[in-house]
Design a protein around this motif. Structure first.
Motif, PDB file in Angstrom:
ATOM      1  N   LYS A  57      -1.005  11.647  -7.609  1.00 18.94           N
ATOM      2  CA  LYS A  57      -1.251  10.395  -8.061  1.00 18.94           C
ATOM      3  C   LYS A  57      -0.011   9.732  -8.308  1.00 18.94           C
TER       4      LYS A  57
ATOM      5  N   ASN B 117       8.377   4.484 -10.614  1.00 19.36           N
ATOM      6  CA  ASN B 117       6.839   4.566 -10.647  1.00 19.36           C
ATOM      7  C   ASN B 117       6.823   5.919 -11.389  1.00 19.36           C
TER       8      ASN B 117
ATOM      9  N   VAL C 224       0.555  -1.851 -12.071  1.00 20.32           N
ATOM     10  CA  VAL C 224      -0.965  -1.815 -12.471  1.00 20.32           C
ATOM     11  C   VAL C 224      -1.705  -1.255 -11.417  1.00 20.32           C
ATOM     12  N   ASN C 225      -1.013  -0.560 -10.494  1.00 19.41           N
ATOM     13  CA  ASN C 225      -2.003   0.022  -9.383  1.00 19.41           C
ATOM     14  C   ASN C 225      -1.558   1.418  -9.306  1.00 19.41           C
ATOM     15  N   ASP C 226      -2.711   2.264  -9.097  1.00 22.74           N
ATOM     16  CA  ASP C 226      -2.570   3.633  -8.985  1.00 22.74           C
ATOM     17  C   ASP C 226      -3.199   4.045  -7.684  1.00 22.74           C
ATOM     18  N   TYR C 227      -2.657   5.248  -7.120  1.00 24.88           N
ATOM     19  CA  TYR C 227      -3.006   5.523  -5.839  1.00 24.88           C
ATOM     20  C   TYR C 227      -3.045   7.117  -5.694  1.00 24.88           C
ATOM     21  N   TRP C 228      -3.914   7.562  -4.920  1.00 22.46           N
ATOM     22  CA  TRP C 228      -4.459   8.894  -4.939  1.00 22.46           C
ATOM     23  C   TRP C 228      -4.304   9.400  -3.766  1.00 22.46           C
TER      24      TRP C 228
ATOM     25  N   VAL D 279       1.571   5.870  -9.945  1.00 19.26           N
ATOM     26  CA  VAL D 279       1.297   4.825 -10.497  1.00 19.26           C
ATOM     27  C   VAL D 279       2.526   3.863 -10.277  1.00 19.26           C
ATOM     28  N   GLN D 280       2.254   2.540  -9.801  1.00 26.52           N
ATOM     29  CA  GLN D 280       3.161   1.548  -9.586  1.00 26.52           C
ATOM     30  C   GLN D 280       2.645   0.418 -10.420  1.00 26.52           C
TER      31      GLN D 280
ATOM     32  N   GLN E 224       0.755  -1.140   0.004  1.00 30.63           N
ATOM     33  CA  GLN E 224      -0.200  -0.007  -0.088  1.00 30.63           C
ATOM     34  C   GLN E 224       0.741   1.317  -0.071  1.00 30.63           C
TER      35      GLN E 224
END
Length: 115
Positions: free
Chosen positions: A96, A32, A101-105, A98-99, A1
């Motif tokens: 944001k 990333n 296939v995941n993205d975090y906001w 992006v790592q 996470q």
């Protein structure tokens, strides 16, 4: 996470400047992409600027020449320097990451530009 904490928003007059910061923590990968997006009332969220860990940047046409994205990889922090602000830049700005296939906001920070 990954957790993202933004800061630096506020109220500024047209023509003024602000600098946003976004600090990432948790499972941060090298390679990333970190960036900024914004969402104005009644509009869709849109890209502002992104930057890869290698330094490649991408800007929305509306901010080219006025905004500068930068990052300090060792601190997992990305910045957005905003100059010559216009009322139409008023929005909630989101960080944001992006790592793979995941993205975090992030939670967003309000920027208001008065005319």
């Amino acid at each position: 996470q990954v957790q993202l904490v933004e800061s630096g928003g506020g109220l500024v007059q047209a023509g003024g400047s602000l600098r946003l910061s976004c600090a990432a923590s948790g499972s941060i990968w090298s390679g990333n992409v970190m960036g900024w997006y914004r969402q104005a009332p009644g509009k869709q969220r849109e890209l502002v600027a992104t930057m890869t860990s290698g330094g490649s940047t991408n800007y929305a046409d509306s901010v080219k020449g006025r905004f500068t994205i930068s990052r300090v990889n060792i601190k997992n922090t990305v910045y957005l320097r905003m100059n010559s602000l216009k009322p139409e830049d008023t929005a909630v700005y989101y960080c944001k990451v992006v790592q793979g296939v995941n993205d975090y906001w992030g939670q967003g920070t309000q920027v208001t530009v008065s005319s």
